[in-house]
Design a protein around this motif. Structure first.
Motif, short mmCIF file in Angstrom:
data_model
loop_
_atom_site.label_atom_id
_atom_site.label_comp_id
_atom_site.label_asym_id
_atom_site.label_seq_id
_atom_site.Cartn_x
_atom_site.Cartn_y
_atom_site.Cartn_z
N THR A 5 16.45 19.87 -6.01
CA THR A 5 16.89 20.10 -4.77
C THR A 5 17.76 21.43 -4.47
OG1 THR A 5 18.78 18.61 -5.26
CG2 THR A 5 16.93 17.67 -4.00
N LEU B 118 14.14 22.68 -3.47
CA LEU B 118 13.49 21.98 -2.29
C LEU B 118 14.60 21.36 -1.40
CD1 LEU B 118 10.81 20.51 -1.74
CD2 LEU B 118 11.58 18.79 -3.11
N ILE C 101 15.36 18.80 1.41
CA ILE C 101 14.32 17.79 1.92
C ILE C 101 15.01 17.29 3.33
CG2 ILE C 101 13.52 15.56 1.26
CD1 ILE C 101 13.75 15.98 -1.70
N ARG D 136 15.25 14.09 4.42
CA ARG D 136 15.02 12.58 3.98
C ARG D 136 14.51 11.72 4.99
NH1 ARG D 136 15.76 12.12 -1.93
NH2 ARG D 136 17.03 13.52 -2.49
N GLY E 234 9.75 18.24 2.53
CA GLY E 234 10.31 19.10 1.70
C GLY E 234 9.94 20.62 2.16
N CYS F 214 10.13 23.99 0.34
CA CYS F 214 10.24 24.46 -1.00
C CYS F 214 10.01 25.91 -0.88
CB CYS F 214 9.00 23.97 -1.57
SG CYS F 214 9.12 24.45 -3.41
N HIS G 169 6.62 17.17 -4.92
CA HIS G 169 6.22 16.60 -3.72
C HIS G 169 5.86 15.24 -4.04
CE1 HIS G 169 3.53 16.25 -0.13
NE2 HIS G 169 2.79 15.60 -0.88
N LEU H 149 7.09 12.61 -1.08
CA LEU H 149 7.07 13.41 0.29
C LEU H 149 5.85 13.19 1.13
CD1 LEU H 149 8.79 16.65 -0.86
CD2 LEU H 149 9.99 14.53 0.23
N THR I 189 5.38 18.71 2.53
CA THR I 189 5.83 19.93 1.79
C THR I 189 5.40 21.07 2.39
OG1 THR I 189 6.36 18.75 -0.40
CG2 THR I 189 6.45 21.01 -0.25
#
Length: 302
Positions: free
Chosen positions: A146, A149, A151, A153, A158, A160, A175, A180, A183
């Motif tokens: 993270t 990435l 996120i 949630r 995601g 990235c 991913h 996820l 992404t």
């Protein structure tokens, strides 16, 4: 889906409602014992103040205050640091969680790869918290969790940023590991090492973003439009002050360093308040010399 297409992202974003919890249910931190600046990390982290003196005791005091403040909001676990792994004060890059899973990242630099081997942190998540362990540390690629990435949630999306700290193999592995739904991959601007310095999704309903941190201005524009009108745009100076390195630790609070909070203008503060977020600021001047700020210090437990 994993995509680098803005059109694909926009189409999929519109079909993914924010139905999951947008904030963590607990936090974990690693104390800055033996705090100093890691030369390996400085090779691709321009935010590090390599020519500045650091005060290890001051860093410990700052971190203790952060832990105290966060623990008043969430159950919080603190692991001891180690002078052999000075960047461990930023654990979210190496260890992360998704519901039922703990994920171990593949770090670029050996000084950080040693962190991923820690049996105490691995054991806590595996044996005490009863998470399934997903170990990416032997991946043929780079995946700094993270850090690279960011996120959403609530939607399972995601974001990235590709750089020296994350490649396409790492993006694909994360991913799958985080489970996820989408992404969106993109290039960060030259000199940017982690996505969580240039953007943050707040509880699935707002976005903080520094457009100058992206190689393609159209990507930043698409992200900003996706969360509009709850999008907070940061200047280059505010990004440098770590205003993008913030995190919503509850549905009604956004946490950042004192330096980051001071950089915000009155209109930006009012926008956050109107979106239901109070600002929680913690002074971290010594820790920030290591090239990260408050969000980097906080690992999330989902």
């Amino acid at each position: 889906m994993i995509t680098r297409s803005i059109a694909d992202f926009q189409r999929q974003f519109a079909q993914l409602p924010a139905t999951a919890p947008g904030c963590a249910r607990g936090a974990f931190l690693v104390t800055p014992l033996g705090f100093h600046l890691a030369e390996q990390s400085a090779s691709d982290n321009r935010y590090m103040a390599m020519h500045a003196g650091v005060d290890a005791n001051a860093a410990l005091a700052e971190h203790a205050q952060l832990a105290r403040r966060v623990s008043a909001l969430l159950p919080t676990v603190c692991f001891p640091g180690d002078a052999q792994t000075p960047d461990a004060v930023f654990p979210n890059n190496v260890f992360a969680t998704a519901p039922g899973r703990s994920i171990i990242g593949r770090m670029r630099h050996p000084v950080r790869q040693r962190e991923a081997e820690r049996p105490d942190i691995r054991g806590f998540f595996r044996d005490i918290a009863a998470y399934q362990e997903i170990d990416l540390s032997t991946l043929d690629g780079v995946a700094e969790l993270t850090g690279c990435l960011v996120i959403d949630r609530a939607r399972g999306i995601g974001y990235c940023g590709l750089s020296e700290r994350c490649d396409e193999a790492g993006a694909a592995a994360m991913h799958a590991a985080f489970g996820l739904r989408l992404t969106f991959c993109f290039e960060l601007a030259d000199g940017e090492y982690h996505t969580n310095v240039v953007m943050s999704v707040l509880a699935g309903r707002a976005l903080v973003i520094a457009p100058g941190g992206f190689a393609d201005a159209a990507v930043a524009q698409a992200l900003a439009q996706a969360y509009a009108p709850r999008t907070l745009l940061l200047s280059a100076a505010q990004k440098a002050d770590y205003a993008g390195n913030c995190i919503a630790l509850s549905d009604d609070s956004v946490w950042m360093s004192e330096r980051a909070a001071v950089s915000l203008g009155p209109d930006q503060r009012q926008d956050l308040a109107s979106w239901g977020f109070r600002i929680e600021a913690v002074a971290l001047p010594e820790i920030e010399k290591a090239g990260g700020s408050l969000r980097c210090c906080v690992g999330e437990m989902y």
